[in-house]
Design an enzyme around this catalytic site. Structure first.
Site, mmCIF file in Angstrom:
data_model
loop_
_atom_site.group_PDB
_atom_site.id
_atom_site.type_symbol
_atom_site.label_atom_id
_atom_site.label_comp_id
_atom_site.label_asym_id
_atom_site.label_seq_id
_atom_site.Cartn_x
_atom_site.Cartn_y
_atom_site.Cartn_z
ATOM 1 N N SER A 154 0.823 -1.212 0.000
ATOM 2 C CA SER A 154 0.000 0.000 0.000
ATOM 3 C C SER A 154 0.857 1.262 0.000
ATOM 4 O O SER A 154 0.538 2.257 -0.665
ATOM 5 C CB SER A 154 -0.951 0.002 1.203
ATOM 6 O OG SER A 154 -0.241 -0.026 2.420
ATOM 7 N N TYR A 155 1.961 1.229 0.723
ATOM 8 C CA TYR A 155 2.880 2.375 0.780
ATOM 9 C C TYR A 155 3.542 2.592 -0.577
ATOM 10 O O TYR A 155 3.586 3.719 -1.088
ATOM 11 C CB TYR A 155 3.934 2.102 1.853
ATOM 12 C CG TYR A 155 4.984 3.177 2.021
ATOM 13 C CD1 TYR A 155 4.649 4.429 2.512
ATOM 14 C CD2 TYR A 155 6.322 2.926 1.720
ATOM 15 C CE1 TYR A 155 5.620 5.414 2.695
ATOM 16 C CE2 TYR A 155 7.295 3.900 1.903
ATOM 17 C CZ TYR A 155 6.942 5.139 2.384
ATOM 18 O OH TYR A 155 7.904 6.099 2.564
ATOM 19 N N VAL A 156 4.033 1.512 -1.165
ATOM 20 C CA VAL A 156 4.702 1.584 -2.460
ATOM 21 C C VAL A 156 3.745 2.108 -3.533
ATOM 22 O O VAL A 156 4.122 2.947 -4.363
ATOM 23 C CB VAL A 156 5.251 0.202 -2.846
ATOM 24 C CG1 VAL A 156 5.529 0.104 -4.341
ATOM 25 C CG2 VAL A 156 6.507 -0.111 -2.043
ATOM 26 N N LYS A 159 3.365 5.843 -3.041
ATOM 27 C CA LYS A 159 4.601 6.568 -3.331
ATOM 28 C C LYS A 159 4.882 6.625 -4.833
ATOM 29 O O LYS A 159 5.316 7.658 -5.358
ATOM 30 C CB LYS A 159 5.782 5.932 -2.595
ATOM 31 C CG LYS A 159 5.874 6.302 -1.125
ATOM 32 C CD LYS A 159 5.984 7.803 -0.925
ATOM 33 C CE LYS A 159 6.265 8.189 0.513
ATOM 34 N NZ LYS A 159 6.155 9.649 0.721
#
Length: 252
Positions: A154-156, A159
């Site tokens: 989810s972070y990737v 970003k």
């Protein structure tokens, strides 16, 4: 000697601590007036006291960036307070670590609602003001996104979405004299300290792959690069991801 950001005004999200506070501190030491925006009121008030030792006009705005309908109002408030806006730094981002198998929509919602959407909506809201000042936008990428680190889906995703929309913004905003760049850091911060304590082996593995053999410092390492990107020294650089990671990733 003239300070590099003398007369400039900046809005910095997630600046009550960590990288954001490091950037804010570097900015005020170079003469900028800053508005720090953060959810944590206690840390935000302390941060602004620290910053006002160097720049008495700096302000703190307590806000939840997940309340997207409020974001344009934040930009307007900052621009009206200072009379203009020269620099936008989209630093804030929250996420949870999970394998792809375990990642939920709630994980994506947290990452996009605190990271991607505020970055996008604040750029959108700031554009009229930055057109007037031929301003600068600094967004944040991550080596986790560039390399596809495990358990960071989810972070990737958020970003890399930020990287993509920043390149679009660089192309669209360039004719107005606005620069849009990204910093991809490895830095000490409260979040990193928590992560290191919970994942000591992973922390050591990351550290061992940094050629300069240390994590960066929020002010002296990340903040100084942000000063460069916010200053006239970077006027001919846009759409770029600047790796401020001790040499960990060499983009080609």
């Amino acid at each position: 000697m003239t300070k590099r950001l003398e007369g400039k005004t900046a809005l910095i999200t997630g600046a009550a601590s960590g990288i954001g506070k490091g950037i804010a501190t570097a900015f005020v030491k170079e003469g900028a007036k800053v508005a720090i925006v953060d959810l944590n009121e206690e840390l935000g008030n302390q941060a602004i006291k620290d910053l006002q030792e160097y720049q008495s006009d700096s302000i703190f705005i307590q806000a939840n960036l997940m309340e997207h309908e409020q974001l344009a109002g934040i930009v307007k408030k900052v621009a009206e307070h200072f009379g203009k806006l020269d620099i936008l730094v989209n630093n804030a981002h929250a996420s949870r670590q999970n394998s792809i198998e375990a990642t939920t929509k709630a994980d994506f919602d947290l990452s996009f609602n605190t990271g991607f959407y505020p970055t996008f909506y604040l750029m959108q809201a700031a554009l009229p003001y930055l057109k007037e000042t031929k301003g600068k936008i600094i967004n944040f990428a991550s080596g986790a996104g560039i390399e596809g680190h495990a358990n960071q889906a989810s972070y990737v995703a958020a970003k890399e979405a930020i990287r993509g929309v920043s390149r679009v913004a660089a192309n669209e905003f360039g004719p107005y004299g606005i620069n849009v760049n990204l910093i991809s850091p490895i830095s000490n911060s409260p979040g990193v300290e928590k992560w290191a304590s919970e994942n000591p082996e992973y922390y050591q593995a990351v550290l061992s792959k940094i050629p300069l053999q240390r994590f960066g410092e929020p002010e002296s390492d990340i903040g100084r690069v942000a000063v460069f990107l916010a200053s006239a020294d970077s006027d001919y650089i846009t759409g770029q991801t600047i790796m401020v990671d001790g040499g960990s990733i060499k983009l080609r």
